[in-house]
Enzyme design. Structure first.
Site, short mmCIF file in Angstrom:
data_model
loop_
_atom_site.label_atom_id
_atom_site.label_comp_id
_atom_site.label_asym_id
_atom_site.label_seq_id
_atom_site.Cartn_x
_atom_site.Cartn_y
_atom_site.Cartn_z
N LYS A 123 0.35 39.05 29.79
CA LYS A 123 -0.60 40.16 29.73
C LYS A 123 -1.66 39.84 28.69
O LYS A 123 -1.36 39.63 27.52
CB LYS A 123 0.12 41.46 29.38
N ASP A 228 1.11 57.76 28.68
CA ASP A 228 0.47 57.41 29.96
C ASP A 228 1.55 57.18 31.01
O ASP A 228 1.55 56.20 31.73
CB ASP A 228 -0.40 56.16 29.77
#
Length: 481
Positions: A123, A228
């Site tokens: 990532k 989130d």
């Protein structure tokens, strides 16, 4: 492979890496790094550094820009990627680089392999995109700083995510296994599955709903809130087991807006199951139901757990240790009559008891101090709701107009104007014109700046020579007699 091409990484020499590292070190205190400073940081000959800088700019690992007062070099995203990948390759964490498998508003996801051929997930944090530039409002990365480069903020984001993931994985939460990180790159376990947003049918909807709600409650009891928690950050395996990803935005339960973030996570899951699977449950967790059982926010210094709280906690912990030393080092607990009872050393250690008890005691006192502020906020919200209810504008379905007392159509039109509802904007037309003109001026200004961007260090030398010639021409009249 998206916009990241790592084919040139095999051709970079050790001198190239040293130059890139020198520019990275110079960007700590400089927006644009001069070539002389880059040469001193890289510890290479001055003439050789110029050639390397030119080649790195050619391959867009560096860029040469003209500042307000100085000209210099700046590290690009590709150059920062190459530095991180070079470090991970030296550690033998990754051996091969694959295709791009995901894109987010603040990251890119790639498939990599280690030296044993095992698939891993890489990532790359990409803060600074158009869709995510309000970092000062959504994150506390800046802290006391007025400004910071996007590369540095990406690095902080990756560091925080790796710390959260490591702490959650140690507590056996359903998260990918963290492997390693460097700069703005995080290497983790590759989870085989599909995003919950791509799933159209489930064998047991109720079971998955209960699992997701239990994960939210477990996180809250540990002292953190995901922030989130939605279908885009949940991977579902073939056995319909959820795996949670994306943690940079996690906050502590002591955050001023913790209840808002918690309710938003719960609402996201409820709305998704209602729209996608037509499943709606009356059972859902509330923020008041949380019972702290762990101090994950204190361990990772999560957002909302301030330095003052940590300082007070350490002072409280030190006082407890001193009191325990005075009592011959024997740990104790309180019975039902609130009397201290000695416990054997085999049951629990003095250090672990005082640390956890200090955390819970401190958080309890801090909640009491914030109780008055929360009451004021609730009263303010209540007043706002009353004001909104008094100024309520009814819709067409709520309007009932009696027609018996109207004699002519003109009266009907006059009476209907009182109840007419307009969908026009509340912004004044003059303000709209000013904004449009301002946007046009900003575009022209940006276009002019783009034309003035220097292509390299040679253009700076030419520009200085021209300025000297102009000064000489303008000063000729002084020497005339």
């Amino acid at each position: 492979m998206g916009k990241l091409d790592v084919s040139m990484l095999r051709y970079l020499t050790s001198e190239d890496i040293r130059v890139l590292t020198g520019i990275e070190m110079g960007m700590r205190n400089h927006e644009l790094v001069p070539s002389a400073l880059a040469a001193s940081l890289a510890n290479l000959n001055h003439g050789g550094v110029h050639k390397l800088l030119r080649e790195l700019c050619k391959h867009r690992l560096l860029t040469y820009e003209r500042g307000k007062k100085f000209d210099g070099y700046r590290l690009t995203n590709s150059g920062y990627d190459y530095l991180a990948l070079n470090s991970l390759c030296k550690r033998e964490v990754i051996e091969g680089f694959g295709n791009q498998i995901g894109v987010g508003k603040e990251s890119n996801i790639y498939l990599v392999v280690d030296k044993e051929g095992k698939e891993l997930c890489l990532k790359l944090h990409r803060l600074g995109r158009v869709c995510f530039r309000k970092v000062t409002e959504k994150r506390d990365y800046h802290k006391h700083r007025k400004s910071a480069s996007w590369l540095y903020l990406s690095r902080i984001s990756a560091t925080k995510e790796f710390a959260y993931m490591k702490a959650l994985y140690r507590r056996k939460f359903p998260v990918p296994k963290p492997i390693d990180y460097n700069r703005h790159c995080v290497v983790m376990e590759f989870v085989k599955g599909h995003l919950l947003n791509h799933i159209m049918d489930l064998e047991n909807v109720e079971r998955l709903y209960d699992k997701l709600m239990n994960i939210i409650v477990r996180l809250g009891n540990s002292g953190v809130i995901h922030g989130d928690f939605n279908e885009f950050n949940i991977i579902l395996t073939d056995k319909e087991e959820p795996i949670i990803i994306d943690f940079p935005q996690m906050v502590s339960t002591e955050h001023p807006d913790a209840e808002i973030f918690f309710n938003r996570d719960v609402t996201c899951i409820k709305n998704f199951f209602k729209k996608r699977f037509r499943y709606e449950s009356e059972l859902y967790p509330k923020f008041s139901d949380l019972q702290r059982t762990d101090s994950l926010d204190a361990e990772t210094l999560c957002s909302g757990f301030t330095k003052q709280m940590a300082k007070d906690l350490s002072e409280y912990d030190s006082r407890d240790k001193d009191s325990d030393e005075e009592s011959d080092g024997q740990p104790f607990e309180e019975d039902e009559n609130h009397q201290k009872v000695e416990m054997p050393n085999e049951t629990i250690s003095c250090e672990s008891y005082t640390s956890t008890d200090a955390i819970f005691q401190f958080l309890h006192t801090s909640n009491n101090k914030q109780l008055e502020n929360t009451n004021i906020v609730q009263k303010t919200k209540h007043i706002q709701e009353n004001v909104e209810s008094e100024n309520y504008i009814s819709t067409d379905a709520d309007i009932s107009i009696p027609c018996d007392n109207w004699s002519n159509p003109s009266d009907i039109s006059d009476r209907f104007d009182e109840f007419s509802i307009t969908s026009a904007t509340t912004i004044h037309p003059d303000d709209i014109k000013k904004r449009v003109k301002q946007q046009g001026r900003n575009k022209k200004r940006h276009a002019q700046r783009a034309k003035c961007v220097a292509k390299g260090e040679a253009s700076a030398v030419t520009r200085s020579r021209r300025e000297n010639m102009d000064n000489i021409k303008s000063s000729v009249g002084i020497w005339e007699f």
